[in-house]
Design a protein around this motif. Sequence first.
Motif, PDB file in Angstrom:
ATOM      1  N   GLY A  33      33.286  -5.265 -28.751  1.00  0.00           N
ATOM      2  CA  GLY A  33      33.096  -6.412 -29.612  1.00  0.00           C
ATOM      3  C   GLY A  33      34.179  -6.522 -30.664  1.00  0.00           C
ATOM      4  N   ASP A  34      35.020  -5.526 -30.783  1.00  0.00           N
ATOM      5  CA  ASP A  34      36.191  -5.451 -31.644  1.00  0.00           C
ATOM      6  C   ASP A  34      35.885  -5.315 -33.135  1.00  0.00           C
ATOM      7  N   ASP A  35      34.877  -6.002 -33.641  1.00  0.00           N
ATOM      8  CA  ASP A  35      34.597  -5.967 -35.074  1.00  0.00           C
ATOM      9  C   ASP A  35      33.312  -5.179 -35.328  1.00  0.00           C
ATOM     10  N   ALA A  36      33.426  -4.052 -35.993  1.00  0.00           N
ATOM     11  CA  ALA A  36      32.272  -3.171 -36.201  1.00  0.00           C
ATOM     12  C   ALA A  36      31.215  -3.758 -37.130  1.00  0.00           C
ATOM     13  N   THR A  37      31.589  -4.693 -37.983  1.00  0.00           N
ATOM     14  CA  THR A  37      30.618  -5.233 -38.938  1.00  0.00           C
ATOM     15  C   THR A  37      29.992  -6.554 -38.495  1.00  0.00           C
ATOM     16  N   ASN A  38      30.649  -7.312 -37.662  1.00  0.00           N
ATOM     17  CA  ASN A  38      30.133  -8.593 -37.189  1.00  0.00           C
ATOM     18  C   ASN A  38      30.065  -8.542 -35.663  1.00  0.00           C
ATOM     19  N   LYS A  39      29.134  -7.737 -35.140  1.00  0.00           N
ATOM     20  CA  LYS A  39      29.060  -7.465 -33.709  1.00  0.00           C
ATOM     21  C   LYS A  39      28.534  -8.673 -32.936  1.00  0.00           C
ATOM     22  N   PRO A  40      29.216  -9.060 -31.844  1.00  0.00           N
ATOM     23  CA  PRO A  40      28.680 -10.118 -30.997  1.00  0.00           C
ATOM     24  C   PRO A  40      27.419  -9.640 -30.274  1.00  0.00           C
ATOM     25  N   THR A  41      26.578 -10.584 -29.896  1.00  0.00           N
ATOM     26  CA  THR A  41      25.349 -10.268 -29.172  1.00  0.00           C
ATOM     27  C   THR A  41      25.469 -10.731 -27.732  1.00  0.00           C
ATOM     28  N   ILE A  42      25.122  -9.841 -26.821  1.00  0.00           N
ATOM     29  CA  ILE A  42      25.033 -10.191 -25.406  1.00  0.00           C
ATOM     30  C   ILE A  42      23.551 -10.230 -25.062  1.00  0.00           C
ATOM     31  N   THR A  43      23.094 -11.363 -24.572  1.00  0.00           N
ATOM     32  CA  THR A  43      21.703 -11.499 -24.159  1.00  0.00           C
ATOM     33  C   THR A  43      21.641 -11.401 -22.646  1.00  0.00           C
ATOM     34  N   LEU A  44      21.019 -10.341 -22.163  1.00  0.00           N
ATOM     35  CA  LEU A  44      20.858 -10.154 -20.727  1.00  0.00           C
ATOM     36  C   LEU A  44      19.728 -11.049 -20.246  1.00  0.00           C
ATOM     37  N   PRO A  45      19.778 -11.489 -18.988  1.00  0.00           N
ATOM     38  CA  PRO A  45      18.779 -12.445 -18.521  1.00  0.00           C
ATOM     39  C   PRO A  45      17.393 -11.839 -18.377  1.00  0.00           C
ATOM     40  N   GLY A  46      16.399 -12.668 -18.671  1.00  0.00           N
ATOM     41  CA  GLY A  46      15.020 -12.314 -18.358  1.00  0.00           C
ATOM     42  C   GLY A  46      14.830 -12.549 -16.870  1.00  0.00           C
ATOM     43  N   GLN A  47      13.629 -12.696 -16.462  1.00  0.00           N
ATOM     44  CA  GLN A  47      13.428 -12.891 -15.032  1.00  0.00           C
ATOM     45  C   GLN A  47      12.095 -13.563 -14.758  1.00  0.00           C
ATOM     46  N   ASP A  48      12.000 -14.051 -13.557  1.00  0.00           N
ATOM     47  CA  ASP A  48      10.743 -14.589 -13.064  1.00  0.00           C
ATOM     48  C   ASP A  48       9.816 -13.406 -12.814  1.00  0.00           C
ATOM     49  N   ARG A  49       8.556 -13.513 -13.162  1.00  0.00           N
ATOM     50  CA  ARG A  49       7.613 -12.396 -13.021  1.00  0.00           C
ATOM     51  C   ARG A  49       7.499 -11.905 -11.588  1.00  0.00           C
TER      52      ARG A  49
END
Length: 181
Positions: A33-49
Amino acid sequence: DLTQASDVNDYVASNDFDGIGSSKYPFAGVISGDDATNKPTITLPGQDRKKVKVNYGLIQYMKGAVVQNLNITTLAETADSNKDDIYINSYAGGVAARVIGGDNIIDNVTVSTRLIANATTTTMGGYVAILEKGGLIIRNMEVLDVSNFNPVYKDANTDMKLKNQVSSVVGKVEDGYVLYE
């Protein structure tokens, strides 16, 4: 490299994303994410039950890799909260499902996941489900970095809880080591 991320919530993996790497070609690079103080968020996909994952995480197979300065979550804000539930048959970790060798580093990473053990053999960890071989060095981790790791058992059956291997950091270590710096 996520240095071009415009804000901390701008990367959501598509629903067909299954993770980086395979048993034949494990991920052996750097995700930063390169910046230790302003970390980007990666949202992994949910799923169909109706779908159950075998391996789940940003990385399916990791061998000699570095992951740093990120927030990883499965907790997307959706109208259907069941889509946030990830049903797992085998291995699940926020960063990686399986570490299969080499020296690996997880540095300044926060995970927020809701994983559901779907079988008595499920192994889950906040960062890594299973370290099969090699080493894992964890740096700059605070208790709160894995406090939103939320493992759930599909069945309240006590036998299922006893057989599953679950930990807030690494679910299971077979032939290797985990160090915290």
